[in-house]
Design a protein around this motif. Sequence first.
Motif, PDB file in Angstrom:
ATOM      1  N   ASP A  18      17.550  16.730  24.374  1.00  0.00           N
ATOM      2  CA  ASP A  18      18.458  16.196  23.369  1.00  0.00           C
ATOM      3  C   ASP A  18      19.586  15.381  23.994  1.00  0.00           C
ATOM      4  N   TRP A  19      19.760  15.478  25.309  1.00  0.00           N
ATOM      5  CA  TRP A  19      20.808  14.725  25.981  1.00  0.00           C
ATOM      6  C   TRP A  19      20.341  13.336  26.417  1.00  0.00           C
ATOM      7  N   ALA A  20      19.079  13.011  26.130  1.00  0.00           N
ATOM      8  CA  ALA A  20      18.545  11.701  26.503  1.00  0.00           C
ATOM      9  C   ALA A  20      17.809  11.099  25.312  1.00  0.00           C
ATOM     10  N   ASP A  21      18.047   9.826  25.056  1.00  0.00           N
ATOM     11  CA  ASP A  21      17.359   9.113  23.983  1.00  0.00           C
ATOM     12  C   ASP A  21      16.006   8.660  24.520  1.00  0.00           C
ATOM     13  N   VAL A  22      14.991   9.519  24.335  1.00  0.00           N
ATOM     14  CA  VAL A  22      13.678   9.232  24.912  1.00  0.00           C
ATOM     15  C   VAL A  22      13.011   8.042  24.224  1.00  0.00           C
ATOM     16  N   ASP A  23      13.370   7.793  22.955  1.00  0.00           N
ATOM     17  CA  ASP A  23      12.826   6.629  22.259  1.00  0.00           C
ATOM     18  C   ASP A  23      13.314   5.337  22.923  1.00  0.00           C
ATOM     19  N   LEU A  24      14.600   5.303  23.234  1.00  0.00           N
ATOM     20  CA  LEU A  24      15.157   4.114  23.866  1.00  0.00           C
ATOM     21  C   LEU A  24      14.628   3.955  25.287  1.00  0.00           C
ATOM     22  N   LEU A  25      14.437   5.061  25.985  1.00  0.00           N
ATOM     23  CA  LEU A  25      13.839   4.976  27.320  1.00  0.00           C
ATOM     24  C   LEU A  25      12.449   4.348  27.244  1.00  0.00           C
ATOM     25  N   ALA A  26      11.709   4.711  26.209  1.00  0.00           N
ATOM     26  CA  ALA A  26      10.384   4.121  26.036  1.00  0.00           C
ATOM     27  C   ALA A  26      10.470   2.624  25.785  1.00  0.00           C
ATOM     28  N   GLU A  27      11.479   2.197  25.001  1.00  0.00           N
ATOM     29  CA  GLU A  27      11.671   0.764  24.753  1.00  0.00           C
ATOM     30  C   GLU A  27      11.957   0.022  26.048  1.00  0.00           C
ATOM     31  N   ARG A  28      12.630   0.715  26.963  1.00  0.00           N
ATOM     32  CA  ARG A  28      12.954   0.112  28.257  1.00  0.00           C
ATOM     33  C   ARG A  28      11.819   0.301  29.263  1.00  0.00           C
ATOM     34  N   VAL A  29      10.718   0.862  28.807  1.00  0.00           N
ATOM     35  CA  VAL A  29       9.554   1.135  29.632  1.00  0.00           C
ATOM     36  C   VAL A  29       9.926   2.070  30.773  1.00  0.00           C
ATOM     37  N   SER A  30      10.666   3.108  30.425  1.00  0.00           N
ATOM     38  CA  SER A  30      10.987   4.161  31.374  1.00  0.00           C
ATOM     39  C   SER A  30      10.457   5.476  30.814  1.00  0.00           C
ATOM     40  N   LEU A  31       9.556   6.096  31.535  1.00  0.00           N
ATOM     41  CA  LEU A  31       8.961   7.346  31.085  1.00  0.00           C
ATOM     42  C   LEU A  31       9.908   8.505  31.356  1.00  0.00           C
ATOM     43  N   TYR A  32      10.006   9.405  30.394  1.00  0.00           N
ATOM     44  CA  TYR A  32      10.827  10.597  30.596  1.00  0.00           C
ATOM     45  C   TYR A  32       9.895  11.784  30.769  1.00  0.00           C
ATOM     46  N   SER A  33      10.036  12.482  31.885  1.00  0.00           N
ATOM     47  CA  SER A  33       9.218  13.659  32.165  1.00  0.00           C
ATOM     48  C   SER A  33      10.124  14.860  32.347  1.00  0.00           C
ATOM     49  N   ALA A  34       9.865  15.906  31.588  1.00  0.00           N
ATOM     50  CA  ALA A  34      10.665  17.121  31.689  1.00  0.00           C
ATOM     51  C   ALA A  34       9.809  18.253  32.222  1.00  0.00           C
ATOM     52  N   ALA A  35      10.364  19.033  33.106  1.00  0.00           N
ATOM     53  CA  ALA A  35       9.668  20.199  33.628  1.00  0.00           C
ATOM     54  C   ALA A  35      10.107  21.411  32.825  1.00  0.00           C
ATOM     55  N   ALA A  36       9.266  21.880  31.933  1.00  0.00           N
ATOM     56  CA  ALA A  36       9.652  22.941  31.008  1.00  0.00           C
ATOM     57  C   ALA A  36       9.574  24.317  31.649  1.00  0.00           C
ATOM     58  N   ALA A  37      10.486  25.176  31.203  1.00  0.00           N
ATOM     59  CA  ALA A  37      10.530  26.558  31.681  1.00  0.00           C
ATOM     60  C   ALA A  37       9.689  27.424  30.752  1.00  0.00           C
ATOM     61  N   SER A  38       8.442  27.034  30.557  1.00  0.00           N
ATOM     62  CA  SER A  38       7.621  27.607  29.490  1.00  0.00           C
ATOM     63  C   SER A  38       7.465  29.112  29.599  1.00  0.00           C
ATOM     64  N   GLU A  39       7.098  29.601  30.767  1.00  0.00           N
ATOM     65  CA  GLU A  39       6.831  31.032  30.919  1.00  0.00           C
ATOM     66  C   GLU A  39       8.073  31.860  30.651  1.00  0.00           C
ATOM     67  N   SER A  40       9.178  31.458  31.227  1.00  0.00           N
ATOM     68  CA  SER A  40      10.418  32.215  31.063  1.00  0.00           C
ATOM     69  C   SER A  40      10.891  32.228  29.616  1.00  0.00           C
ATOM     70  N   VAL A  41      10.839  31.076  28.964  1.00  0.00           N
ATOM     71  CA  VAL A  41      11.302  30.993  27.589  1.00  0.00           C
ATOM     72  C   VAL A  41      10.392  31.796  26.662  1.00  0.00           C
ATOM     73  N   ALA A  42       9.096  31.712  26.892  1.00  0.00           N
ATOM     74  CA  ALA A  42       8.154  32.450  26.051  1.00  0.00           C
ATOM     75  C   ALA A  42       8.357  33.958  26.190  1.00  0.00           C
ATOM     76  N   ASP A  43       8.565  34.421  27.408  1.00  0.00           N
ATOM     77  CA  ASP A  43       8.829  35.850  27.622  1.00  0.00           C
ATOM     78  C   ASP A  43      10.084  36.279  26.874  1.00  0.00           C
ATOM     79  N   PHE A  44      11.118  35.465  26.974  1.00  0.00           N
ATOM     80  CA  PHE A  44      12.388  35.786  26.324  1.00  0.00           C
ATOM     81  C   PHE A  44      12.225  35.779  24.810  1.00  0.00           C
ATOM     82  N   ALA A  45      11.414  34.850  24.318  1.00  0.00           N
ATOM     83  CA  ALA A  45      11.163  34.790  22.878  1.00  0.00           C
ATOM     84  C   ALA A  45      10.525  36.072  22.381  1.00  0.00           C
TER      85      ALA A  45
END
Length: 357
Positions: free
Chosen positions: A101-128
Amino acid sequence: MSPSLVSPDKPIVLHIGDPVKWNLDQFSEFSKDFTIIQPSLSERQRPEFMKALQDKRWGDFAAIFRPFWNTGGEMGRWDRDLIPLLPESCRVFAAAGAGFDWADVDLLAERVSLYSAAAASESVADFALFLILATFRHLNWCTTSARSTTSAFTDCHVNAPALSHNPRNHTLGIIGLGAIGQLIAQKAHLAFGMRIRYFDIVRKSDQLEISLSATFDADLDGMLRDCDCVVLATPASPDGRKIIDAERLKHFKTGSRFVNIARGVLVDEEALADALDEGRLCAAALDVHEHEPVPNDRLKGMRNVTLTTHNAGGTLETHIGFESWSMRNVDAVLKGKEPLTPVNLHLFPSAEIKRKF
């Protein structure tokens, strides 16, 4: 490193934030393939950072590498004031974190810049899963009473059981079946024996649905009416509005539960408190908050509400993974391979995808 000392044979990677701490061998190899430039703390403050980009202080860098979620964000939100200052050479922004939410990924795409995030999937799922269980078993009431008076202890011991339930055979609704949502579905079904429903803007494959024992709902409000507990697991609202507000809460099944491990700003917490007061919901659990770091005062006073401090993804394994995945994403894109964990690839025109990767 000064741009004048940059090797013309190596792509430049702008490393914003603290130095790598854990994956030192990987970073050593990473540094052999790319020229790493790391702006100082003062250079990362928004006015100076923007001036440096305007002046091309760091040359025509090809990637931005942010290995930590709690450092490297000093310049503030990546928006329409900041993103257009990036050089056209910038092809990928790889950052630690599950949210963007701190980055406008739509605008990055317009600028042809890919945004890649490394998600904390396992930790968040366990906490959920802990938060889901907390809503069924009133764990906030139990834990706070154990630390309070003997009468509070006895009151909870005697009265909580009649209000508590096993999650088994109850229906869990998941809003957003991304990497985190998928793990929540898998764990909740296998560990708790829950029935899984989900809503997403894009329906998943039949194979994935079968593997998760998950049923798709095209109508979010319809799903809410049938679920005993709902988990918000989407990274952002497509139109910037709150997903859970007073109107949407009217569609929740009476006596159901709500869990938020997504973003606090996606929920109207005053409306949530109203729904709890009215009995529309019997319990809630929030790891993220609308006005962090200040939780809602009304929710803080409710014994059927579990509140935690935005720690769902907070494990050592997550931090190690943030570093590694960020480097792996940059390495893949700059070597002409497909990104590993892209966020905004679907926003690129197909011609641009072919050209870039």
